[in-house]
Design a protein around this motif. Structure first.
Motif, PDB file in Angstrom:
ATOM      1  N   TRP A  83      42.980  12.958  61.763  1.00 21.89           N
ATOM      2  CA  TRP A  83      41.948  12.514  60.786  1.00 21.89           C
ATOM      3  C   TRP A  83      42.173  13.284  59.602  1.00 21.89           C
ATOM      4  CZ3 TRP A  83      38.819  16.655  60.685  1.00 21.89           C
ATOM      5  CH2 TRP A  83      38.504  17.346  61.909  1.00 21.89           C
ATOM      6  N   HIS A  84      41.656  12.894  58.726  1.00 22.72           N
ATOM      7  CA  HIS A  84      41.398  13.746  57.227  1.00 22.72           C
ATOM      8  C   HIS A  84      40.031  13.379  56.675  1.00 22.72           C
ATOM      9  CE1 HIS A  84      42.191  13.877  52.737  1.00 22.72           C
ATOM     10  NE2 HIS A  84      42.017  14.948  53.295  1.00 22.72           N
ATOM     11  N   TYR A  85      39.240  14.302  56.613  1.00 16.96           N
ATOM     12  CA  TYR A  85      37.818  14.100  55.771  1.00 16.96           C
ATOM     13  C   TYR A  85      37.785  15.087  54.456  1.00 16.96           C
ATOM     14  CZ  TYR A  85      35.969  12.374  60.166  1.00 16.96           C
ATOM     15  OH  TYR A  85      35.812  11.715  61.383  1.00 16.96           O
ATOM     16  N   ASN A  86      37.441  14.212  53.550  1.00 18.84           N
ATOM     17  CA  ASN A  86      37.279  15.165  52.183  1.00 18.84           C
ATOM     18  C   ASN A  86      36.106  14.446  51.429  1.00 18.84           C
ATOM     19  OD1 ASN A  86      37.996  12.469  51.069  1.00 18.84           O
ATOM     20  ND2 ASN A  86      40.092  13.162  50.547  1.00 18.84           N
ATOM     21  N   VAL A  87      35.698  14.469  50.252  1.00 17.31           N
ATOM     22  CA  VAL A  87      34.603  14.069  49.657  1.00 17.31           C
ATOM     23  C   VAL A  87      34.540  12.617  49.500  1.00 17.31           C
ATOM     24  CG1 VAL A  87      34.065  16.240  48.202  1.00 17.31           C
ATOM     25  CG2 VAL A  87      35.395  14.358  47.215  1.00 17.31           C
ATOM     26  N   GLU A  88      35.612  11.971  49.617  1.00 16.91           N
ATOM     27  CA  GLU A  88      35.541  10.537  49.742  1.00 16.91           C
ATOM     28  C   GLU A  88      35.058   9.972  51.014  1.00 16.91           C
ATOM     29  OE1 GLU A  88      39.488   9.069  48.594  1.00 16.91           O
ATOM     30  OE2 GLU A  88      39.344  10.415  46.633  1.00 16.91           O
ATOM     31  N   ASN A  89      35.066  10.730  51.930  1.00 16.96           N
ATOM     32  CA  ASN A  89      34.617  10.068  53.246  1.00 16.96           C
ATOM     33  C   ASN A  89      33.642  10.790  54.100  1.00 16.96           C
ATOM     34  OD1 ASN A  89      36.568  11.787  54.206  1.00 16.96           O
ATOM     35  ND2 ASN A  89      37.927  10.252  55.127  1.00 16.96           N
ATOM     36  N   LYS A  90      33.110  11.588  53.575  1.00 15.52           N
ATOM     37  CA  LYS A  90      32.248  12.576  54.485  1.00 15.52           C
ATOM     38  C   LYS A  90      31.692  13.969  54.073  1.00 15.52           C
ATOM     39  CE  LYS A  90      31.644   9.805  57.914  1.00 15.52           C
ATOM     40  NZ  LYS A  90      30.435   8.753  58.270  1.00 15.52           N
ATOM     41  N   LEU A  91      32.814  14.711  53.544  1.00 18.85           N
ATOM     42  CA  LEU A  91      32.488  16.191  53.009  1.00 18.85           C
ATOM     43  C   LEU A  91      31.790  16.133  51.577  1.00 18.85           C
ATOM     44  CD1 LEU A  91      35.801  18.059  53.831  1.00 18.85           C
ATOM     45  CD2 LEU A  91      33.697  17.674  55.242  1.00 18.85           C
ATOM     46  N   ASN A  92      30.904  17.331  51.512  1.00 20.90           N
ATOM     47  CA  ASN A  92      30.031  17.505  50.410  1.00 20.90           C
ATOM     48  C   ASN A  92      31.199  18.297  49.434  1.00 20.90           C
ATOM     49  OD1 ASN A  92      27.925  16.386  51.220  1.00 20.90           O
ATOM     50  ND2 ASN A  92      27.070  18.245  52.109  1.00 20.90           N
ATOM     51  N   ASP A  93      32.411  18.934  49.756  1.00 22.02           N
ATOM     52  CA  ASP A  93      33.117  19.644  48.948  1.00 22.02           C
ATOM     53  C   ASP A  93      34.229  19.615  49.555  1.00 22.02           C
ATOM     54  OD1 ASP A  93      34.308  21.780  47.511  1.00 22.02           O
ATOM     55  OD2 ASP A  93      32.500  22.981  47.472  1.00 22.02           O
ATOM     56  N   ASN A  94      35.388  19.709  48.763  1.00 21.39           N
ATOM     57  CA  ASN A  94      36.838  19.641  49.251  1.00 21.39           C
ATOM     58  C   ASN A  94      37.289  20.754  49.520  1.00 21.39           C
ATOM     59  OD1 ASN A  94      37.603  16.746  49.346  1.00 21.39           O
ATOM     60  ND2 ASN A  94      38.189  16.705  47.291  1.00 21.39           N
ATOM     61  N   THR A  95      36.660  21.819  49.241  1.00 18.95           N
ATOM     62  CA  THR A  95      37.063  23.299  49.412  1.00 18.95           C
ATOM     63  C   THR A  95      36.728  24.025  50.862  1.00 18.95           C
ATOM     64  OG1 THR A  95      37.187  23.703  47.106  1.00 18.95           O
ATOM     65  CG2 THR A  95      37.178  25.901  48.379  1.00 18.95           C
ATOM     66  N   ILE A  96      37.734  24.287  51.645  1.00 21.50           N
ATOM     67  CA  ILE A  96      37.251  24.541  52.892  1.00 21.50           C
ATOM     68  C   ILE A  96      37.548  25.933  53.066  1.00 21.50           C
ATOM     69  CG2 ILE A  96      37.769  24.677  55.664  1.00 21.50           C
ATOM     70  CD1 ILE A  96      36.650  21.827  54.056  1.00 21.50           C
ATOM     71  N   LEU A  97      36.613  27.031  52.823  1.00 22.15           N
ATOM     72  CA  LEU A  97      36.766  28.483  52.899  1.00 22.15           C
ATOM     73  C   LEU A  97      36.975  29.008  54.496  1.00 22.15           C
ATOM     74  CD1 LEU A  97      34.297  29.263  50.037  1.00 22.15           C
ATOM     75  CD2 LEU A  97      36.965  28.934  49.932  1.00 22.15           C
ATOM     76  N   SER A  98      36.311  28.517  55.251  1.00 21.24           N
ATOM     77  CA  SER A  98      36.488  28.964  56.703  1.00 21.24           C
ATOM     78  C   SER A  98      36.408  28.210  57.794  1.00 21.24           C
ATOM     79  CB  SER A  98      35.407  30.081  57.013  1.00 21.24           C
ATOM     80  OG  SER A  98      34.156  29.633  57.078  1.00 21.24           O
ATOM     81  N   LEU A  99      37.053  28.309  58.890  1.00 21.70           N
ATOM     82  CA  LEU A  99      36.964  27.434  60.172  1.00 21.70           C
ATOM     83  C   LEU A  99      36.896  28.175  61.311  1.00 21.70           C
ATOM     84  CD1 LEU A  99      40.116  25.167  59.283  1.00 21.70           C
ATOM     85  CD2 LEU A  99      37.552  24.558  59.437  1.00 21.70           C
ATOM     86  N   PHE A 100      36.365  27.918  62.309  1.00 23.59           N
ATOM     87  CA  PHE A 100      36.223  28.900  63.441  1.00 23.59           C
ATOM     88  C   PHE A 100      35.749  27.738  64.650  1.00 23.59           C
ATOM     89  CE2 PHE A 100      32.333  29.193  60.895  1.00 23.59           C
ATOM     90  CZ  PHE A 100      31.294  28.785  61.805  1.00 23.59           C
TER      91      PHE A 100
END
Length: 135
Positions: free
Chosen positions: A118-135
């Motif tokens: 899967w892929h999420y970005n501003v076109e389909n769910k995210l508010n921002d395309n920049t991902i600064l951290s994951l955990f």
């Protein structure tokens, strides 16, 4: 000077600032890869892969397999996107999924064979395309 540290299989690895890739052994950095071998780039993620192999993800040059002192490209179904949108962070989800956050196109998840799940970005769910951290 280290840019990132990674713990994999009870070993600590380090990507140096504008430098090569090292293993930390007994308090000393041991050189294992020249940055030219992975696109003159920075490793931003490293994971165990198929036995004793290591999977390395870079900011702009895609993914690589490191095994027996040699490095080779690991092809995924999203190579073009990962090279274009700058990988910033990545995490292993369970034993079979790699979640990859980019600077400019959201989050990708691939399986251990490199297939996009899967892929999420501003076109389909995210508010921002920049991902600064994951955990």
């Amino acid at each position: 000077m280290p840019l990132y540290f990674f713990k994999v299989r009870n070993a600590i690895y380090a990507q140096m600032v504008n430098g090569d890739f090292y293993l930390l052994r007994k308090g000393q950095f041991v050189h294992i890869l020249d940055r030219k071998s992975y696109g003159n780039d920075n490793v931003v993620g490293i994971f165990p892969h198929q036995g004793s192999k290591l999977l390395l993800l870079t900011e702009h040059s895609g993914a690589f397999i490191f095994a027996n002192g040699k490095i080779s490209r690991w092809k995924t179904s999203v190579d073009t996107e990962l090279m274009k949108y700058q990988v910033n962070r990545c995490v292993l989800l369970g034993q079979s999924k790699i979640v990859i956050g980019t600077i400019s196109n959201g989050i990708y998840t691939i399986d251990i064979n490199g297939k996009l799940l899967w892929h999420y970005n501003v076109e389909n769910k995210l508010n921002d395309n920049t991902i600064l951290s994951l955990f």
